[in-house]
Design an enzyme around this catalytic site. Structure first.
Site, PDB file in Angstrom:
ATOM      1  N   LEU A 161     -18.185  12.467  -3.488  1.00 21.04           N
ATOM      2  CA  LEU A 161     -18.388  13.087  -2.183  1.00 21.04           C
ATOM      3  C   LEU A 161     -18.472  14.599  -2.289  1.00 21.04           C
ATOM      4  O   LEU A 161     -17.673  15.237  -2.976  1.00 21.04           O
ATOM      5  CB  LEU A 161     -17.210  12.720  -1.278  1.00 21.04           C
ATOM      6  CG  LEU A 161     -17.287  13.299   0.130  1.00 21.04           C
ATOM      7  CD1 LEU A 161     -18.333  12.557   0.939  1.00 21.04           C
ATOM      8  CD2 LEU A 161     -15.939  13.207   0.819  1.00 21.04           C
ATOM      9  N   GLY A 197       0.840  -1.202   0.000  1.00 22.41           N
ATOM     10  CA  GLY A 197       0.000   0.000   0.000  1.00 22.41           C
ATOM     11  C   GLY A 197       0.868   1.241   0.000  1.00 22.41           C
ATOM     12  O   GLY A 197       1.754   1.397   0.847  1.00 22.41           O
ATOM     13  N   ARG A 218     -16.539   7.079  12.898  1.00 21.82           N
ATOM     14  CA  ARG A 218     -15.360   7.942  12.800  1.00 21.82           C
ATOM     15  C   ARG A 218     -15.783   9.395  12.635  1.00 21.82           C
ATOM     16  O   ARG A 218     -16.715   9.695  11.887  1.00 21.82           O
ATOM     17  CB  ARG A 218     -14.529   7.544  11.581  1.00 21.82           C
ATOM     18  CG  ARG A 218     -13.452   8.536  11.246  1.00 21.82           C
ATOM     19  CD  ARG A 218     -12.657   8.103  10.043  1.00 21.82           C
ATOM     20  NE  ARG A 218     -13.339   8.286   8.787  1.00 21.82           N
ATOM     21  CZ  ARG A 218     -13.197   9.344   7.988  1.00 21.82           C
ATOM     22  NH1 ARG A 218     -12.414  10.336   8.334  1.00 21.82           N
ATOM     23  NH2 ARG A 218     -13.842   9.399   6.834  1.00 21.82           N
ATOM     24  N   HIS A 257     -21.737   8.542   4.655  1.00 20.14           N
ATOM     25  CA  HIS A 257     -21.525   9.991   4.659  1.00 20.14           C
ATOM     26  C   HIS A 257     -22.828  10.617   4.177  1.00 20.14           C
ATOM     27  O   HIS A 257     -23.395  10.163   3.182  1.00 20.14           O
ATOM     28  CB  HIS A 257     -20.367  10.338   3.714  1.00 20.14           C
ATOM     29  CG  HIS A 257     -19.863  11.737   3.873  1.00 20.14           C
ATOM     30  ND1 HIS A 257     -20.628  12.829   3.568  1.00 20.14           N
ATOM     31  CD2 HIS A 257     -18.669  12.214   4.304  1.00 20.14           C
ATOM     32  CE1 HIS A 257     -19.921  13.925   3.813  1.00 20.14           C
ATOM     33  NE2 HIS A 257     -18.733  13.580   4.254  1.00 20.14           N
ATOM     34  N   HIS A 307     -18.999   5.323   2.868  1.00 16.91           N
ATOM     35  CA  HIS A 307     -17.801   6.148   2.795  1.00 16.91           C
ATOM     36  C   HIS A 307     -16.581   5.551   3.478  1.00 16.91           C
ATOM     37  O   HIS A 307     -15.457   5.741   3.033  1.00 16.91           O
ATOM     38  CB  HIS A 307     -18.143   7.500   3.450  1.00 16.91           C
ATOM     39  CG  HIS A 307     -17.070   8.515   3.378  1.00 16.91           C
ATOM     40  ND1 HIS A 307     -16.534   8.943   2.190  1.00 16.91           N
ATOM     41  CD2 HIS A 307     -16.416   9.213   4.348  1.00 16.91           C
ATOM     42  CE1 HIS A 307     -15.615   9.867   2.421  1.00 16.91           C
ATOM     43  NE2 HIS A 307     -15.508  10.032   3.725  1.00 16.91           N
ATOM     44  N   GLN A 338     -19.493   3.404   7.706  1.00 20.69           N
ATOM     45  CA  GLN A 338     -19.991   4.776   7.757  1.00 20.69           C
ATOM     46  C   GLN A 338     -20.675   5.220   6.465  1.00 20.69           C
ATOM     47  O   GLN A 338     -20.099   5.079   5.381  1.00 20.69           O
ATOM     48  CB  GLN A 338     -18.828   5.729   8.027  1.00 20.69           C
ATOM     49  CG  GLN A 338     -19.233   7.192   8.069  1.00 20.69           C
ATOM     50  CD  GLN A 338     -18.141   8.060   8.674  1.00 20.69           C
ATOM     51  OE1 GLN A 338     -17.172   8.375   8.013  1.00 20.69           O
ATOM     52  NE2 GLN A 338     -18.295   8.408   9.935  1.00 20.69           N
ATOM     53  N   PHE A 364     -15.617  20.716  11.602  1.00 21.94           N
ATOM     54  CA  PHE A 364     -16.026  19.466  10.980  1.00 21.94           C
ATOM     55  C   PHE A 364     -17.065  18.801  11.879  1.00 21.94           C
ATOM     56  O   PHE A 364     -17.159  19.119  13.070  1.00 21.94           O
ATOM     57  CB  PHE A 364     -14.807  18.555  10.796  1.00 21.94           C
ATOM     58  CG  PHE A 364     -14.500  18.242   9.358  1.00 21.94           C
ATOM     59  CD1 PHE A 364     -14.114  19.255   8.495  1.00 21.94           C
ATOM     60  CD2 PHE A 364     -14.593  16.945   8.863  1.00 21.94           C
ATOM     61  CE1 PHE A 364     -13.830  18.985   7.167  1.00 21.94           C
ATOM     62  CE2 PHE A 364     -14.314  16.661   7.533  1.00 21.94           C
ATOM     63  CZ  PHE A 364     -13.930  17.678   6.687  1.00 21.94           C
TER      64      PHE A 364
HETATM   65  C1  LIG Z   1     -13.789  10.734  -1.330  1.00 23.99           C
HETATM   66  C2  LIG Z   1     -13.147  10.616   0.018  1.00 23.99           C
HETATM   67  C3  LIG Z   1     -12.889  11.749   0.761  1.00 23.99           C
HETATM   68  C4  LIG Z   1     -12.311  11.648   2.012  1.00 23.99           C
HETATM   69  N1  LIG Z   1     -12.057  12.785   2.721  1.00 23.99           N
HETATM   70  C5  LIG Z   1     -11.456  12.702   3.927  1.00 23.99           C
HETATM   71  C6  LIG Z   1     -11.122  13.869   4.660  1.00 23.99           C
HETATM   72  O1  LIG Z   1     -11.322  14.992   4.214  1.00 23.99           O
HETATM   73  N2  LIG Z   1     -10.554  13.721   5.876  1.00 23.99           N
HETATM   74  C7  LIG Z   1     -10.272  12.494   6.414  1.00 23.99           C
HETATM   75  O2  LIG Z   1      -9.736  12.417   7.519  1.00 23.99           O
HETATM   76  N3  LIG Z   1     -10.552  11.356   5.719  1.00 23.99           N
HETATM   77  C8  LIG Z   1     -11.123  11.438   4.499  1.00 23.99           C
HETATM   78  N4  LIG Z   1     -11.401  10.285   3.806  1.00 23.99           N
HETATM   79  C9  LIG Z   1     -10.912   9.008   4.320  1.00 23.99           C
HETATM   80  C10 LIG Z   1      -9.415   8.896   4.075  1.00 23.99           C
HETATM   81  O3  LIG Z   1      -9.077   9.562   2.896  1.00 23.99           O
HETATM   82  C11 LIG Z   1      -8.956   7.443   3.967  1.00 23.99           C
HETATM   83  O4  LIG Z   1      -9.421   6.716   5.078  1.00 23.99           O
HETATM   84  C12 LIG Z   1      -7.451   7.346   3.939  1.00 23.99           C
HETATM   85  O5  LIG Z   1      -6.914   8.219   2.977  1.00 23.99           O
HETATM   86  C13 LIG Z   1      -7.003   5.922   3.662  1.00 23.99           C
HETATM   87  O6  LIG Z   1      -5.614   5.918   3.497  1.00 23.99           O
HETATM   88  P1  LIG Z   1      -4.811   4.556   3.455  1.00 23.99           P
HETATM   89  O7  LIG Z   1      -3.370   4.906   3.293  1.00 23.99           O
HETATM   90  O8  LIG Z   1      -5.189   3.716   4.608  1.00 23.99           O
HETATM   91  O9  LIG Z   1      -5.362   3.813   2.156  1.00 23.99           O
HETATM   92  P2  LIG Z   1      -5.438   4.266   0.610  1.00 23.99           P
HETATM   93  O10 LIG Z   1      -5.090   5.658   0.392  1.00 23.99           O
HETATM   94  O11 LIG Z   1      -6.750   3.767   0.141  1.00 23.99           O
HETATM   95  O12 LIG Z   1      -4.282   3.401  -0.046  1.00 23.99           O
HETATM   96  C14 LIG Z   1      -4.361   2.000  -0.167  1.00 23.99           C
HETATM   97  C15 LIG Z   1      -3.125   1.505  -0.884  1.00 23.99           C
HETATM   98  O13 LIG Z   1      -3.109   0.094  -0.851  1.00 23.99           O
HETATM   99  C16 LIG Z   1      -2.786  -0.429  -2.122  1.00 23.99           C
HETATM  100  N5  LIG Z   1      -3.370  -1.759  -2.239  1.00 23.99           N
HETATM  101  C17 LIG Z   1      -4.625  -2.158  -1.904  1.00 23.99           C
HETATM  102  N6  LIG Z   1      -4.776  -3.462  -2.182  1.00 23.99           N
HETATM  103  C18 LIG Z   1      -3.599  -3.912  -2.694  1.00 23.99           C
HETATM  104  C19 LIG Z   1      -3.123  -5.156  -3.178  1.00 23.99           C
HETATM  105  N7  LIG Z   1      -3.892  -6.251  -3.223  1.00 23.99           N
HETATM  106  N8  LIG Z   1      -1.859  -5.205  -3.637  1.00 23.99           N
HETATM  107  C20 LIG Z   1      -1.050  -4.129  -3.645  1.00 23.99           C
HETATM  108  N9  LIG Z   1      -1.458  -2.917  -3.207  1.00 23.99           N
HETATM  109  C21 LIG Z   1      -2.706  -2.823  -2.731  1.00 23.99           C
HETATM  110  C22 LIG Z   1      -3.343   0.601  -3.100  1.00 23.99           C
HETATM  111  O14 LIG Z   1      -2.677   0.500  -4.324  1.00 23.99           O
HETATM  112  C23 LIG Z   1      -3.052   1.909  -2.366  1.00 23.99           C
HETATM  113  O15 LIG Z   1      -1.748   2.338  -2.643  1.00 23.99           O
HETATM  114  C24 LIG Z   1     -11.980  10.371   2.544  1.00 23.99           C
HETATM  115  C25 LIG Z   1     -12.233   9.232   1.791  1.00 23.99           C
HETATM  116  C26 LIG Z   1     -12.831   9.355   0.559  1.00 23.99           C
HETATM  117  C27 LIG Z   1     -13.153   8.092  -0.199  1.00 23.99           C
END
Ligand SMILES: Cc1cc2nc3c(=O)[nH]c(=O)nc-3n(C[C@H](O)[C@H](O)[C@H](O)COP(=O)(O)OP(=O)(O)OC[C@H]3O[C@@H](n4cnc5c(N)ncnc54)[C@H](O)[C@@H]3O)c2cc1C
Length: 596
Positions: A243, A12, A391, A233, A356, A231, A117
């Protein structure tokens, strides 16, 4: 099969994975770090985050207030030691991003600007206009490029974990560009694979958010925790699910029903703000679970607006004026014009609740360690105990920084002292796993398709495991998901000619992951016979399950994978340090309680 030896493999490259990589690379310059992602890092879902990241900086704020807001937001299911750890570290993480180049929006006098928020009683959300996720991810990504000991493996799909003797040994991946398998031998692995909202049909999440890491850990015996908490939204665009950030309400947007009435005042979130006070002090800035539930009731009362893409209410931003909208919310103006055909300066935006975020995930302790030695998890794929039953908006972007950092640190400590791997044994396990995947290229068994099964899964989850749930519906969902899992196992790649960029194969594998996660959600929801946060039941004798029940259910749900059987559900206590459970009140109800 090519074999790559690394000290730490991170699956990831979203916010959590990148932050973990930076920490590990910085404190262990000799350590070899493999950063694996199924997409190019900047395409990770973090890029889509709009509103911002929470951290105490405002003079009216305190760590204690952030702590309390998070716990009442999570309906007392948060582990309070984890929340303390988080709120203390979040401001430093956000400031660090600033030093690495993140362009936080600022006030006229140069201070970092924070906005309100939902569920946060003080302004504490740092933002970069309404493209916060883009700027955070870009800053992190750019920063990783300065470390020579981080090697990126973009477009590598993690197919399975390699473990024996309850310790992780590596990861098997499929190189999407070249259609070959690549085995990573590593004593420490961090899963940072994001959420699983694609289990639902109507979601704000990118199509890649399929719960892969959750399912991988789960299949290897690590429990998924609190999976019933999904959740909604309250403000997604009908049809596409894009969103409209909570920041729109933070900036003063109001929600109205078909009669132009601010209906949230009818749901314990009011009152209508007295003249002269800023609008939406409480109502529109209530927590997401409450706002989504209010929509459901409005719909039942026939006070929503019917559209071809389902019922909607309106988010009205017109009073903010075009200048402020373009300065603070340029992206949502663009989205509203392109996808809803309305200009927010002139017309209200149609919105409806949309799936969401997954509060649950891979169970970890406060330091991101899972039940499997050497395996760590951070970000949305993990359940570190921060969010409880709901959350609060903007806690997740800070979570990926705080716990991404922690995962990097802990993985270094572990890897430095780990025993050498048995390369032959690892290779044998990987070969078996490869055979398993290659079987998917066999002869087609029937006319079923990934798309059909995925659609049925998404609509089933929406219908029976949505904002409100009951026993019969959940049982139906359990039966349907079980059936879909059998059908998924029979799927074969329909375009077997080439293994290069064979998305057909990847979608089959992803669907398998998502179905396992969906099953854990359904069975966890069946077991929780109470209403808390985003999990609301409308059944029980004398509707007993419609209330929060701290006597029986002030506990975490743990789902354990069982091959060819329903998940096994167990429970574990919640850590309460200094904020004992109490009624969860917002708006006038809260004020009344304080006066009593
Ligand atoms: C539209 C939207 C708006 C949001 N706005 C906010 C906000 O304003 N404030 C806030 O606090 N939160 C917000 N959130 C929530 C927040 O953005 C996410 O919870 C957070 O960014 C997740 O980050 P992460 O690093 O855990 O995962 P992600 O950013 O989803 O990254 C996952 C990674 O895992 C990799 N991966 C997955 N499966 C595999 C696999 N099988 N093999 C190899 N790689 C894999 C992907 O390639 C990616 O690189 C929002 C979410 C969305 C959808």
């Amino acid at each position: 099969m090519e074999i790559i030896h690394a000290d730490i493999a991170i699956v990831g490259a979203g916010g959590a994975g990148l932050r973990a990589a930076i920490e590990a690379a910085e404190i262990w310059p000799e350590g070899k770090i493999a950063l694996i992602s199924k997409v190019y890092p900047m395409r990770s879902h973090t890029v889509a985050a709009e509103g911002g990241a929470a951290g105490v900086i405002h003079p009216d704020d305190s760590l204690d207030k952030h702590f309390q807001d998070t716990i009442s937001g999570g309906d007392w299911l948060c582990d309070q030691d984890v929340v303390e750890f988080f709120v203390e570290r979040a401001p430093a993480e956000l400031a660090k991003l600033e030093h690495w180049g993140c362009p936080w929006s600022r006030t006229q006098d140069g201070h970092v600007c924070v906005r309100k928020f939902g569920g946060m009683k003080v302004p504490r959300t740092w933002f970069a206009a309404d493209r916060s996720g883009f700027h955070i991810l870009h800053t992190l990504y750019h920063h990783t490029t300065q470390f020579k000991n981080i090697t990126r493996f973009d477009e590598h799909f993690a197919v399975d974990l390699i473990e024996y003797d309850n310790a992780i040994r590596g990861i098997l991946t499929y190189d999407i560009q070249n259609g070959v398998f690549r085995l990573f031998c590593a004593p420490a692995v961090i899963l940072a694979t994001g959420g699983a909202a694609q289990a639902y049909h109507f979601t704000t999440n990118a199509t890649i958010v399929t719960g892969d890491g959750m399912a991988l850990a789960y299949r290897h015996g690590v429990p998924l925790r609190d999976m019933e908490f999904v959740q909604y939204h309250p403000t997604g665009l009908p049809g596409c699910g894009l969103l409209i950030t909570e920041a729109a309400r933070g900036e003063g947007g109001v929600l109205i029903n078909k009669d132009g009435y601010r209906y949230l005042q009818d749901y314990g979130l009011g009152p209508e703000t007295p003249k002269g006070e800023p609008q939406n002090r409480t109502m529109e800035l209530g927590p997401r679970d409450r706002l989504s539930q209010a929509f459901w009731h409005e719909q039942k009362k026939g006070r929503t607006i019917q559209t071809p893409h389902g019922d909607v209410v309106y988010l009205d931003l017109r009073h903010l004026g075009a200048t402020k909208l373009e300065e603070r919310l340029p992206q949502i103006c663009e989205l509203a014009r392109a996808y809803a055909g309305v200009d927010p300066a002139l017309d209200p935006i149609p919105v409806r609740p949309v799936v969401h975020y997954t509060m649950g995930g891979i169970e970890t302790d406060c330091h991101t360690a899972t039940a499997m030695q050497g395996l760590f998890a951070a970000g949305e794929c993990a359940s570190v105990g921060l969010h409880g039953a709901n959350r609060l908006g903007s806690n997740s972007l800070s979570e990926i920084l705080v716990f991404g950092h922690e995962a990097g640190l802990q993985a270094v400590h572990y890897a430095k002292n780990a025993d050498a791997c048995d390369a032959k044994r690892i290779e044998n396990i990987a070969n078996e796993q490869i055979n398993h995947v290659m079987n998917r290229f066999g002869k087609k068994i029937n006319d079923d398709s990934t798309a059909k099964i995925r659609h049925e899964m998404g609509t089933t989850m929406e219908k029976y495991v949505g904002i409100y749930r009951d026993e019969d519906g959940l049982q139906n969902a359990a039966n349907i998901i079980k059936e879909l899992k059998i059908r998924q196992k029979a799927l074969r790649v329909s375009s077997p000619e080439s293994r290069v960029f064979n998305f057909d194969l990847l979608h089959i594998l992803e669907l398998g992951f998502t179905l396992d996660v969906a099953e854990a959600m359904v069975h966890s929801a069946l077991g929780r016979r109470e209403s808390r946060g985003s999990h609301q039941r409308i059944d029980g004798d004398l509707q007993a399950y419609t209330k929060r029940d701290d006597t029986l259910f002030l506990k975490h749900t743990r789902a354990f994978y069982r091959e060819n059987d329903n998940p096994m559900i167990q429970y574990a206590p919640v850590t309460i340090t200094k904020y004992p459970p109490q009624a969860r009140l917002y708006g006038s109800a809260e004020k009344q309680n304080q006066n009593n």
